[in-house]
Design a protein around this motif. Sequence first.
Motif, PDB file in Angstrom:
ATOM      1  N   GLY A  43     -11.564  56.273 -63.637  1.00  0.00           N
ATOM      2  CA  GLY A  43     -12.029  55.032 -63.028  1.00  0.00           C
ATOM      3  C   GLY A  43     -13.355  55.160 -62.314  1.00  0.00           C
ATOM      4  N   SER A  44     -13.943  56.350 -62.317  1.00  0.00           N
ATOM      5  CA  SER A  44     -15.204  56.545 -61.599  1.00  0.00           C
ATOM      6  C   SER A  44     -16.344  55.724 -62.194  1.00  0.00           C
ATOM      7  N   SER A  45     -16.211  55.305 -63.440  1.00  0.00           N
ATOM      8  CA  SER A  45     -17.275  54.483 -64.044  1.00  0.00           C
ATOM      9  C   SER A  45     -17.374  53.114 -63.386  1.00  0.00           C
ATOM     10  N   ASN A  46     -16.392  52.752 -62.586  1.00  0.00           N
ATOM     11  CA  ASN A  46     -16.442  51.480 -61.857  1.00  0.00           C
ATOM     12  C   ASN A  46     -17.439  51.506 -60.700  1.00  0.00           C
ATOM     13  N   TYR A  47     -17.831  52.691 -60.243  1.00  0.00           N
ATOM     14  CA  TYR A  47     -18.736  52.761 -59.097  1.00  0.00           C
ATOM     15  C   TYR A  47     -19.808  53.839 -59.228  1.00  0.00           C
TER      16      TYR A  47
END
Length: 168
Positions: A43-47
């Motif tokens: 989920g790091s691609s969200n930020y």
Amino acid sequence: MVLESKVLSKEIQQILYDNGKTLGTAESCTGGRIAEAIIANPGSSNYFKGGVISYTDEVKENLLHVDHQVIAEQTAVCEEVAIQMVKGACKTLNVDYAIAVTGFAGPGGGTPEVPVGTIWLAYGSKSDIRTFKLSEDEGRDINLLNATNKALRLFLEYLKEENSHQED
């Protein structure tokens, strides 16, 4: 210590995700270790937008807009370069926050004025940048691990502080 970076990264992820903020990195001596720790969590691609590995002065100047004169006068391993790396990363990567690292991890590269183990960390937003200097030489691998984890820990504390101000 790898576990520590993963735990710190998870906490950073939660705060950034909850607040819709973005992060980038500008790394010299750590060579992408901070970015690697950040993207370890799903989920790091969200930020997390990306990072610049600015291992040479040329890349610091051309991609991060670090002032050549500052490098010439103070070397690339100084507080001002770390600060300019954060500003440059925020601009180049179009992010709310950035973490930057510049230093001499060893075993060579240091000078009597700036010995091996001197690593400057900077983090924050374009308008609010904090710095921290590591100065212990514990060998290259430990120096890099310490710089990575300390940068993540300091940035997490910064985010928590920022968050508490927003809730007031």
